[in-house]
Design a protein around this motif. Structure first.
Motif, short mmCIF file in Angstrom:
data_model
loop_
_atom_site.label_atom_id
_atom_site.label_comp_id
_atom_site.label_asym_id
_atom_site.label_seq_id
_atom_site.Cartn_x
_atom_site.Cartn_y
_atom_site.Cartn_z
N UNK A 178 0.82 -1.22 0.00
CA UNK A 178 0.00 0.00 0.00
C UNK A 178 0.86 1.27 0.00
N UNK A 179 2.07 1.21 0.58
CA UNK A 179 2.87 2.44 0.69
C UNK A 179 4.09 2.43 -0.27
N UNK A 180 4.18 1.40 -1.13
CA UNK A 180 5.41 1.21 -1.92
C UNK A 180 5.76 2.39 -2.82
N UNK A 181 4.73 3.20 -3.19
CA UNK A 181 5.04 4.33 -4.08
C UNK A 181 5.22 5.63 -3.30
N UNK A 182 5.27 5.54 -1.97
CA UNK A 182 5.50 6.74 -1.15
C UNK A 182 6.92 6.65 -0.58
N UNK A 183 7.87 7.41 -1.19
CA UNK A 183 9.29 7.20 -0.88
C UNK A 183 9.63 7.24 0.61
N UNK A 184 9.06 8.19 1.38
CA UNK A 184 9.51 8.26 2.78
C UNK A 184 8.98 7.07 3.58
N UNK A 185 7.77 6.63 3.25
CA UNK A 185 7.21 5.46 3.96
C UNK A 185 7.94 4.18 3.55
N UNK A 186 8.30 4.10 2.26
CA UNK A 186 9.04 2.92 1.80
C UNK A 186 10.40 2.86 2.49
N UNK A 187 11.03 4.03 2.59
CA UNK A 187 12.36 4.06 3.22
C UNK A 187 12.27 3.66 4.70
N UNK A 188 11.21 4.10 5.40
CA UNK A 188 11.03 3.69 6.81
C UNK A 188 10.77 2.19 6.89
N UNK A 189 10.02 1.65 5.92
CA UNK A 189 9.73 0.21 5.92
C UNK A 189 11.02 -0.60 5.74
N UNK A 190 11.90 -0.12 4.86
CA UNK A 190 13.18 -0.81 4.65
C UNK A 190 14.01 -0.77 5.93
N UNK A 191 13.98 0.36 6.63
CA UNK A 191 14.72 0.44 7.90
C UNK A 191 14.18 -0.56 8.91
N UNK A 192 12.86 -0.74 8.92
CA UNK A 192 12.27 -1.70 9.86
C UNK A 192 12.66 -3.14 9.47
#
Ligand code: HEM
Length: 400
Positions: A263-277
């Motif tokens: 759902x958030x894959x096209x939102x760069x800041x949310x994707x970057x936070x997901x990768x950090x998690x």
């Protein structure tokens, strides 16, 4: 004194660090462990102690200092050879690391994003055109990560199977000192030849630029350059490839999190936070960060004497309940955090900007292009690398 190191782990829960860390964080956050050669370095399991230790210049990664904690025969095999820059005395380390700062700057790495996207797409095209089930490591994660680092360095992609094989021998705790030494010699020879070619005729690649700017001018010896590139190849593909596999596994085992990621894959800041998690939860570089005290220091109320070894267990620190509420839960919406998956302090990962872009592109693209991706065997049947410096797999069968 705790048990021998590495501590036993329950491979039925492959993404969780050894359960004993939880108790150690509470009851004995600074304890001694016995490693393969009988020495007894300190084991650090708490986040606050880990960040303090990794940020303290008196705890050194200089491999040749007496008391340095070599956690496997392959680590000790490096001692007899030209050491890559992270393992050199501080002054030499700083000079060589400075040569790479611009090469790996976030701005320069960002310019690679379109090329990384093409490599991910092409590697997926090939995988999807082939039979299924397929091994995600061999068909996607490794070729993708290796192509990126090969292009960046200026290494022929045709040699990747050979070079990756050598890397596996170097990284395995099962390798004898002789076997690891032979693999290191072969790698060094390979990169030495590449340096010589680039000194004669520099290519427009990282190896070409360092050869022209430093080896030709005599500010870096050909041997030190070869050790530097061997390290960059080794560190620049294994952790990334295993992170792709283990991160994918984590998402497939937590379908609700995978749904959130989609759902958030096209939102760069949310994707970057997901990768950090994902990085925090998996912590693929799960062998203790090795350091040795150059003077007496007090850490977490414990005196560590000059010459005593320290292992900083970042996988445990990343599950520290005093820093990450409900730490064993993967939550891609967790507020931004400073996890230690890419290290901390002076030895923070050189390739971190590159690694983050690769992971963002992979986790966005993989599940968009292969929405029905799933494990082809139960997780208990996946052959994990149980005695390695990284949390990885020998293979990871998937289908769609
Ligand atoms: C997901 C991928 C990656 C992970 C999890 C990872 C993890 C780490 C960690 C934990 C360290 C700190 C070691 C220590 O403190 O002892 C480190 C250092 C390092 N990494 Fe990475 N890394 C990744 C990708 C890369 C890439 C793509 C490169 C590219 C060349 C790279 C090159 C290096 C180098 C050269 C160092 C040594 C830095 C120093 O000592 O100053 N890594 N990495």
């Amino acid at each position: 004194m705790t048990d021998s190191y590495p501590l036993p782990k329950d491979w039925r829960c492959p993404l969780d660090p050894p359960a004993a860390y939880k108790q150690l964080r509470k009851e004995a956050p600074m304890t001694r462990v016995r490693v393969w050669d009988g020495s007894t370095p300190w084991l650090i399991t708490r986040y606050d102690h880990a960040t303090e230790a990794l940020g303290d210049p008196r705890l050194s990664l200089d491999f040749r200092l007496p008391g340095f904690p070599h956690t496997s025969p392959s680590s000790a095999a490096r001692l007899e050879r030209t050491l890559p820059f992270p393992f050199r005395p501080d002054s030499e380390y700083r000079v060589q690391r400075a040569m790479l700062v611009q090469e790996f700057s976030p701005r320069r790495m960002e310019t690679l994003r379109p090329r990384i996207q093409s490599i991910v797409d092409e590697t997926l095209d090939t995988m999807l055109a082939g039979p299924r089930p397929v091994d995600l490591l061999a068909a996607f994660a490794l070729p993708m990560a290796i192509r990126v680092i090969c292009e960046l360095l200026g290494v022929s992609y045709d040699d990747y199977v050979y070079l990756h094989g050598l890397s596996c021998t170097i990284g395995s705790r099962d390798s004898t000192k002789d076997a690891a030494g032979r693999a290191l010699d072969e790698m060094e020879g390979y990169f030495q030849r590449l340096v010589e070619e680039n000194v004669r005729n520099p290519s427009d690649t990282l190896i070409g630029r360092i050869a022209a700017e430093h080896v030709r001018r005599g500010t870096l010896s050909a041997q030190d350059a070869a050790a530097m590139f061997q390290m960059l190849f080794h560190a620049g593909h294994g952790p990334t490839a295993y992170m792709i596999c283990m991160g994918t596994m984590a998402l497939l085992l937590h379908p609700e999190q995978l749904g959130e990621l989609r759902a958030i894959a096209d939102e760069p800041s949310k994707l970057s936070a997901a990768v950090q998690e994902l990085l925090r939860y998996v912590t693929v570089s799960n062998s203790g960060r090795q350091r040795v005290a150059t003077e007496d220091i007090t850490l977490g109320g414990q005196l560590i004497r000059a010459g005593e070894g320290v292992l900083v267990q970042t996988d445990s620190a990343n599950r520290d309940e005093t820093v990450f509420p409900d730490p064993d839960r993967m939550d891609i919406h967790r507020p931004p955090h400073r996890n230690l998956a890419l290290g901390h302090g002076i030895h923070l990962c050189t390739g971190r900007a590159l690694a983050l872009i690769e992971l963002e592109v992979v986790f966005r693209t993989l599940f968009q292009r292969v929405p029905t991706l799933r494990l082809a065997v139960p997780v208990e049947d996946i052959p994990f690398k149980q005695n390695d410096n990284l949390l990885g797999v020998h293979e990871m069968p998937v289908t769609w």
